[in-house]
Design a protein around this motif. Structure first.
Motif, mmCIF file in Angstrom:
data_model
loop_
_atom_site.group_PDB
_atom_site.id
_atom_site.type_symbol
_atom_site.label_atom_id
_atom_site.label_comp_id
_atom_site.label_asym_id
_atom_site.label_seq_id
_atom_site.Cartn_x
_atom_site.Cartn_y
_atom_site.Cartn_z
ATOM 1 N N PRO A 468 -55.293 24.629 10.934
ATOM 2 C CA PRO A 468 -55.782 24.212 9.577
ATOM 3 C C PRO A 468 -55.812 22.803 9.534
ATOM 4 O O PRO A 468 -56.702 22.141 8.923
ATOM 5 N N ASP A 469 -55.055 21.993 10.214
ATOM 6 C CA ASP A 469 -54.764 20.577 10.111
ATOM 7 C C ASP A 469 -56.045 20.045 10.739
ATOM 8 O O ASP A 469 -56.716 19.008 10.360
ATOM 9 N N SER A 470 -56.463 20.638 11.818
ATOM 10 C CA SER A 470 -57.545 19.969 12.755
ATOM 11 C C SER A 470 -58.760 20.217 11.711
ATOM 12 O O SER A 470 -59.707 19.127 11.878
ATOM 13 N N ALA A 471 -59.045 21.233 11.204
ATOM 14 C CA ALA A 471 -60.055 21.724 10.443
ATOM 15 C C ALA A 471 -60.367 20.745 9.125
ATOM 16 O O ALA A 471 -61.256 20.388 9.035
ATOM 17 N N LEU A 472 -58.931 20.541 8.582
ATOM 18 C CA LEU A 472 -59.117 19.573 7.425
ATOM 19 C C LEU A 472 -59.642 17.991 7.876
ATOM 20 O O LEU A 472 -60.435 17.641 7.296
ATOM 21 N N VAL A 473 -59.299 17.581 8.993
ATOM 22 C CA VAL A 473 -59.452 16.445 9.315
ATOM 23 C C VAL A 473 -61.132 16.333 9.628
ATOM 24 O O VAL A 473 -61.757 15.181 9.308
#
Length: 653
Positions: A468-473
């Motif tokens: 999810p962190d990568s998706a947010l970026v």
């Protein structure tokens, strides 16, 4: 255990295949008025799915003890020993209810950010750091950041499991956390998978020589696949069959079919081979579609062949039968044995490496033209994606995807690109390649509407669940670059993900906050303030939700909110900020415990400027109060706001 087992039914935005037959794919955002299941719920389902099939490998009990003692454990071992699966199972055992947060930490360095950020640890978090496919740079950085992160993990009674590559050198202060696993007993793994599907064989039914030989060398993923085949033969419900029959058929499909396929290929002409492969790559498609695809393959391969007169040709059913396929009553071409189509495709892609460029070109032409439709089209893309990932050429798959979504791509091509990327992102081995490519595209200069739409879809699908962190970026970069033609696709997706849990809200606030200090164009500054105003929804920061305390209770968050308001009021007329400011004043009236904090954030953001402070006070003055209780709260807020404004002006003077 294994690195990835079975099918976890999580978010409905990605390809889902739960058995034999046609595959139906749901793409894109849910219909208006419905809500997408939070990524955390889908991640929890994946943990449960794994738990039902997990077998303790040698060393697992030691890993459990190490985690209990230190709140952290580093798991290593040979490929196939189940490092990642064991790391997830250990976290599953430490769940304390539905509010437990399973967090998959970033496994790559992006935009000079920490992999292990202590500020983002909450009480009783369950954190996985899977570095089994990480490079030396990431491994070194994670080890350097580990001591400080571990201290916070233990302080907050959280839990951290780290899966490492085999034989990775560790810092001296981390060696005590390391536990090595060995390969689990394959027969136990098979039995556990079967039990999860309500298949309970007698032990002597698992003692045959062929099964024993297979299990002696099989990767755990192959064992899981064998169990799935047994289940599929069980589900056929054929009369007078029992477990030994299902197992024998599954073993035949697993161990013998490739030899059968190679014998057919050896005795076949080029025309027959083209039909054989078309039947496999378009398994379940209409006969005329398969026939046209076979002819296209011959042309692409520049294969010379003699075309007999129409009335002298064998029928399609006869030609299909010659390569082991059959034409069903509804005119579709299929193989009788389960996954026989996979075996046929595997043989061609493995045994004829010089043919691979032809197969890529052939697939591209079929995807682009109307020869295949609907499910046929989707399944062709998914089978092509499977081959690219299986033989280790993910760059070919990502290259095809970017070609399909470039320019004015049709809905058909955008769908193909989505399926290719989503499949790649879900792959344990090559997922990192696709995360890197999606990041590269999200910050690239050329961002067509088709490319943006596909990237938003894959970020809200597999990536939002697994990383999810990568998706947010990526969604933040896409939202910053949206045009009037595409807005608000990326922004809606960005805030849906950010608001799904407090940790991601904080991550987004932190990233927006860092933009204020950088020199940006007027357009970019306007876009940042637009994003901030949408993020600054007071209930998100004031309601604790699943967190142990509300976000606004954190000093860093309060400072970043004030910084965001300050930058926004500097860039925009107060009239454009009035509605959001009114929301915060209402929140101050509703929540007395944070009343002073909320007002301090707003007043401090005005930097003592009389015109802004006057607008803020006027906004409060004109807000309706409602009930007697509401009027009392409004009066208290007005008095407190007046005090804060006077103090700010005196300080400014």
């Amino acid at each position: 255990m294994i690195e990835s087992i079975g099918t976890a039914l999580g978010d409905s935005s990605g390809p889902l295949h739960s058995g034999t037959g046609d595959q139906y794919v749901i793409i894109g955002a849910p219909p208006p008025g419905t809500s997408r299941r939070p990524p955390r719920d889908a991640a929890r389902e994946e943990l449960f799915h794994l738990h039902r099939r997990f077998v303790f490998p040698p060393g697992f009990v030691q890993a459990r003890t190490r985690l209990s003692d230190y709140h952290a454990v580093l798991i290593t071992g040979p490929v196939g020993s189940g490092r990642s699966a064991a790391a997830r199972e250990l976290l599953y055992e430490h769940q304390t209810g539905r509010n437990s947060r399973f967090i998959r930490l970033p496994d790559r360095v992006e935009e000079k950010q920490d992999i292990l950020h202590p500020d983002f640890v909450q009480n009783e978090d369950l954190m996985l750091l899977d570095l089994t496919a990480a490079g030396p740079e990431v491994l070194d950085r994670a080890q350097r950041e580990m001591p400080e992160f571990r201290a916070v993990v233990k302080e907050k009674n959280a839990w951290l499991t780290v899966a490492l590559p085999p034989d990775v050198p560790l810092r001296d202060d981390l060696i005590g956390l390391q536990v090595s696993l060995d390969r689990p007993v394959p027969r136990d793994v098979l039995l556990r998978h079967l039990h999860a599907e309500d298949i309970v064989p007698e032990l002597d039914e698992l003692s045959g020589d062929e099964l024993t030989s297979f299990l002696a060398t099989a990767h755990m993923r192959e064992v899981a696949r064998l169990a799935d085949l047994v289940k599929q033969y069980r589900d056929r419900r054929e009369a007078d069959t029992a477990f030994p029959d299902w197992l024998d058929s599954a073993l035949t499909d697993t161990t013998r079919r490739r030899s059968d396929v190679r014998r057919i290929v050896e005795r076949s002409s080029g025309t027959q081979r083209a039909l054989f492969l078309a039947c496999a790559m378009l398994h379940g498609a209409r006969g005329d579609t398969v026939q046209r695809a076979a002819a296209q393959l011959l042309r692409t391969a520049k294969e010379p062949h003699v075309v007999p007169p129409l009335l002298s040709r064998a029928s399609l059913a006869q030609r299909a039968a010659a390569v082991g396929a059959e034409l069903s009553a509804d005119g579709r071409v299929t193989f009788r044995s389960l996954r026989y189509d996979e075996t046929v495709s595997d043989c061609f892609w493995d045994d004829f490496p010089e043919l691979r460029p032809v197969l890529r070109s052939w697939t591209d032409r079929l995807v682009r033209h109307a020869a295949t439709t609907g499910e046929e089209h989707d399944n062709l893309v998914l089978r092509y994606a499977r081959q690219c990932l299986r033989i280790g050429i993910p760059q070919e798959l990502s290259g095809s995807a970017v070609a399909w979504m470039s320019g004015e791509a049709s809905a058909r091509l955008r769908r193909a690109a989505y399926l290719a990327l989503d499949t790649g992102l879900r792959d344990e081995t090559h997922g990192g390649h696709f995360r890197a490519k999606t990041y590269e595209w999200s910050i690239g200069r050329q961002l067509s509407p088709g490319l943006l739409g596909v990237l938003v879809s894959v970020c809200t699908g597999a990536m939002a669940v697994q990383h999810p962190d990568s998706a947010l970026v990526r969604l933040l970069h896409l939202a910053r670059r949206e045009t009037t033609e595409t807005a608000p696709t990326a922004r809606d997706a960005l805030f849906a993900l950010a608001f799904s849990e407090g940790r991601l809200t904080r991550r987004l606030l932190d990233r927006i906050d860092r933009a204020w200090a950088r020199p940006h164009s007027a357009v970019r500054r306007s876009r940042e303030t637009e994003l901030f105003l949408r993020l600054a929804e007071p209930k998100i920061f004031i309601d604790s939700g699943s967190l142990d305390r509300p976000l606004i209770a954190e000093r860093t968050v309060r400072a970043q909110l004030a910084s965001g308001w300050r930058a926004t009021l500097k860039e925009r007329p107060f009239a454009e900020c009035r509605l959001r400011a009114a929301d915060w004043i209402r929140a101050a009236r509703k929540h007395p415990t944070v009343r002073r904090t909320v007002l301090d954030i707003l007043v401090n953001a005005c930097d003592g400027q009389g015109d802004l402070l006057g607008e803020l006070y006027a906004t409060d003055w004109h807000l309706p109060a409602g009930s007697a209780e509401g009027r009392a709260a409004a009066a208290e807020v007005s008095a407190l706001l007046w005090q804060r404004i006077n103090a700010a002006q005196e300080l400014g003077g």
